[in-house]
Design an enzyme around this catalytic site. Structure first.
Site, PDB file in Angstrom:
ATOM      1  NE  ARG A 148      43.375  38.126  44.422  1.00 57.28           N
ATOM      2  CZ  ARG A 148      43.648  37.528  45.555  1.00 57.28           C
ATOM      3  NH1 ARG A 148      44.608  38.009  46.334  1.00 57.28           N
ATOM      4  NH2 ARG A 148      42.986  36.460  45.932  1.00 57.28           N
ATOM      5  CB  CYS A 165      37.273  59.452  46.756  1.00 58.68           C
ATOM      6  SG  CYS A 165      36.457  60.618  47.801  1.00 58.68           S
ATOM      7  CD  GLU A 166      34.165  53.371  46.688  1.00 53.47           C
ATOM      8  OE1 GLU A 166      33.894  52.409  47.435  1.00 53.47           O
ATOM      9  OE2 GLU A 166      33.843  53.438  45.496  1.00 53.47           O
TER      10      GLU A 166
HETATM   11  N1  LLP Z   1      39.086  28.499  34.463  1.00 55.54           N
HETATM   12  C1  LLP Z   1      37.943  29.173  34.667  1.00 55.54           C
HETATM   13  C2  LLP Z   1      36.748  28.786  33.930  1.00 55.54           C
HETATM   14  C3  LLP Z   1      37.905  30.240  35.582  1.00 55.54           C
HETATM   15  O1  LLP Z   1      36.774  30.902  35.771  1.00 55.54           O
HETATM   16  C4  LLP Z   1      39.070  30.592  36.280  1.00 55.54           C
HETATM   17  C5  LLP Z   1      39.069  31.690  37.239  1.00 55.54           C
HETATM   18  C6  LLP Z   1      40.259  29.857  36.026  1.00 55.54           C
HETATM   19  C7  LLP Z   1      40.222  28.817  35.119  1.00 55.54           C
HETATM   20  C8  LLP Z   1      41.562  30.168  36.700  1.00 55.54           C
HETATM   21  O2  LLP Z   1      41.491  30.020  38.058  1.00 55.54           O
HETATM   22  P1  LLP Z   1      42.818  30.139  38.958  1.00 55.54           P
HETATM   23  O3  LLP Z   1      43.707  28.982  38.594  1.00 55.54           O
HETATM   24  O4  LLP Z   1      43.452  31.426  38.606  1.00 55.54           O
HETATM   25  O5  LLP Z   1      42.329  30.084  40.331  1.00 55.54           O
HETATM   26  N2  LLP Z   1      39.678  37.489  40.912  1.00 55.54           N
HETATM   27  C9  LLP Z   1      39.731  36.393  41.867  1.00 55.54           C
HETATM   28  C10 LLP Z   1      39.839  35.077  41.182  1.00 55.54           C
HETATM   29  C11 LLP Z   1      38.760  34.840  40.170  1.00 55.54           C
HETATM   30  C12 LLP Z   1      38.911  33.589  39.401  1.00 55.54           C
HETATM   31  C13 LLP Z   1      37.942  33.535  38.295  1.00 55.54           C
HETATM   32  N3  LLP Z   1      38.037  32.346  37.519  1.00 55.54           N
HETATM   33  C14 LLP Z   1      40.878  36.630  42.837  1.00 55.54           C
HETATM   34  O6  LLP Z   1      41.588  37.628  42.695  1.00 55.54           O
HETATM   35  O7  LLP Z   1      41.075  35.854  43.769  1.00 55.54           O
END
Ligand code: LLP
Length: 412
Positions: A310, A344-345
């Site tokens: 992240r 290594c970045e």
């Molecule tokens: N529903 C759909 C269709 C989604 O694409 C996502 C997240 C969620 C629900 C859940 O979202 P949340 O409640 O967790 O915000 N990797 C990124 C976050 C990517 C979220 C992708 N979609 C991070 O670490 O901030």
């Protein structure tokens, strides 16, 4: 005065950071069951309506032991891939409790879900046609884009103009035509505006739009408002939690008015991921080097971006605690340092120019709020091994829930 999350919550239960790392290896993902259950209950109680049941968004953390607890807490689930469907089924979810929120999937992947009895949400007209050809006369779900987006970084805003997701609500006439062509019944509609917002306004506005789409489809059994509810990543500096009472109140009012006018008992769903699992997770690691390069002091740890991506991917901020002999170092003396991993970045940075107490080789470092999009986004980059996962149970006892990878795993 800073607040320290692990101290405040008694996070480590009956164990200590050094013992945990000795027993399970460093780095290590740790989860606290009591915090996980607390977050589940807060979210399940968000809307005062018996027709409300949230789906947990599996992508945030798909560890089977956590999924079992989340199901026990009364959640259904969202899957993003056949792999997530497989893990959910193996963790006890029934097919009818799963919604496959699909994006650009193949016919084979659709067939996989259909054969398992899992509903598929299509997020383009093109995919809806493909689905119609495969399953004429069947039940369909469509993901709409209301034109509203929100989130902590442009890479995670999934509503509005600059995103590949959803069918624009202006195209609901075309959706209707495809449904007719393939005799599909539209049983659900969903949306997801993006990830990590701390204000209710965009979400509520988008739900309002989604409800106006719902008007157009008679056979709807559920409306799914999506996820994205944020958590405070700056707890040490006193960042407030999102006001769930305000959000829940506004949504309840909106939904109740809508149902009263429509005389319908349409079910209501949400798709929270981060809110459920982020805060129950702490990532522990070890400081292996402290060095000065030009004007910067670097703290070199074993938490590379293969373990937690992240910060490198979104410049995300996570609170950090440092331990000396299992005590949090709370010294008033602060140095500005850059905390890095072992990949290594140059971009392998956990925290840039962060004020921390003096850190020494051998100290233990803990990254807060690492339970969502932590392990689930980890990789074997640089042929590094993924860490173990340990659950601290309700009685404070740690239990291994996923073993650390081995060198042999790298050859599979
Ligand atoms: N529903 C759909 C269709 C989604 O694409 C996502 C997240 C969620 C629900 C859940 O979202 P949340 O409640 O967790 O915000 N990797 C990124 C976050 C990517 C979220 C992708 N979609 C991070 O670490 O901030």
């Amino acid at each position: 005065m800073k607040t320290y999350f692990t101290e405040q919550t008694g996070f480590f239960g009956k164990s200590k950071p050094s013992r945990l790392l000795r027993e399970f290896g460093s780095p290590l993902y740790l989860y606290n069951e009591a915090i996980l259950r607390e977050r589940c209950r807060e979210m399940a109680g968000l809307i005062s309506c018996s027709r409300f049941k949230p789906n947990y968004s599996t992508k945030a953390n798909s560890s089977p032991e956590l999924l079992k607890i989340i199901r026990e807490e009364g959640f259904d689930a969202d899957a993003m891939s056949p792999g997530e469907i497989h893990i959910l089924l193996a963790s006890g979810f029934k097919p009818e409790e799963i919604l496959f929120v699909a994006n650009n999937i193949s016919t084979g992947e659709m067939e996989y879900a259909l054969n398992k009895g899992v509903l598929i949400s299509c997020d383009s007209i093109s995919q809806l046609c493909r689905y119609g050809r495969l399953n004429p006369g069947g039940a369909a779900v469509v993901r709409f884009n209301t034109g509203i987006g929100a989130g902590h970084h442009e890479k995670v805003i999934t509503g509005g103009e600059n995103t590949k997701f959803g069918v624009n609500i202006e195209l609901s006439g075309e959706v209707r035509a495809v449904l007719k062509e393939y005799r599909l019944r539209l049983v659900g509609i969903n949306q997801h505006i993006g990830s990590l917002f701390m204000e209710a306004a965009p979400y509520v506005a988008s739900v309002k739009s989604l409800l106006s789409v719902a008007e157009k489809f008679e056979e709807l059994e559920f409306i799914d408002m999506g996820g994205g509810i944020g958590i405070p990543y700056h707890k040490q500096d006193g960042q407030k939690r999102m006001d769930l009472e305000d959000l829940g109140g506004r949504l309840s009012e909106l939904l109740m008015n809508w149902a009263a006018v429509r005389h319908k008992d349409t079910k209501v769903k949400m798709e929270p991921g981060r809110y459920i699992t982020a805060e129950c997770g702490v990532l522990l690691g070890t400081v292996h080097a402290v060095k000065q390069n030009s004007s910067r002091t670097y703290i070199g740890t074993d938490i590379g971006f293969n373990v937690l991506i992240r910060p490198a991917m979104y410049d995300s901020y996570h609170d950090i605690e440092i331990y000396e002999n299992d005590e949090i170092i709370k010294s008033d003396q602060k140095n500005v340092v850059t905390v890095t991993g072992n990949i290594c970045e140059t971009g392998d940075i956990l925290a840039k120019d962060r004020e921390l107490p003096p850190v020494m080789e051998g100290n233990i470092i803990a990254i807060m709020d690492a339970g969502a999009y932590g392990y689930s986004m980890s990789s074997n980059y640089n042929c590094r091994l993924r860490p173990a996962e340990v659950l601290i149970g309700m009685d404070g006892t740690p239990r291994l829930i996923r073993r650390r990878e081995t060198m042999e795993d790298l050859m599979m």
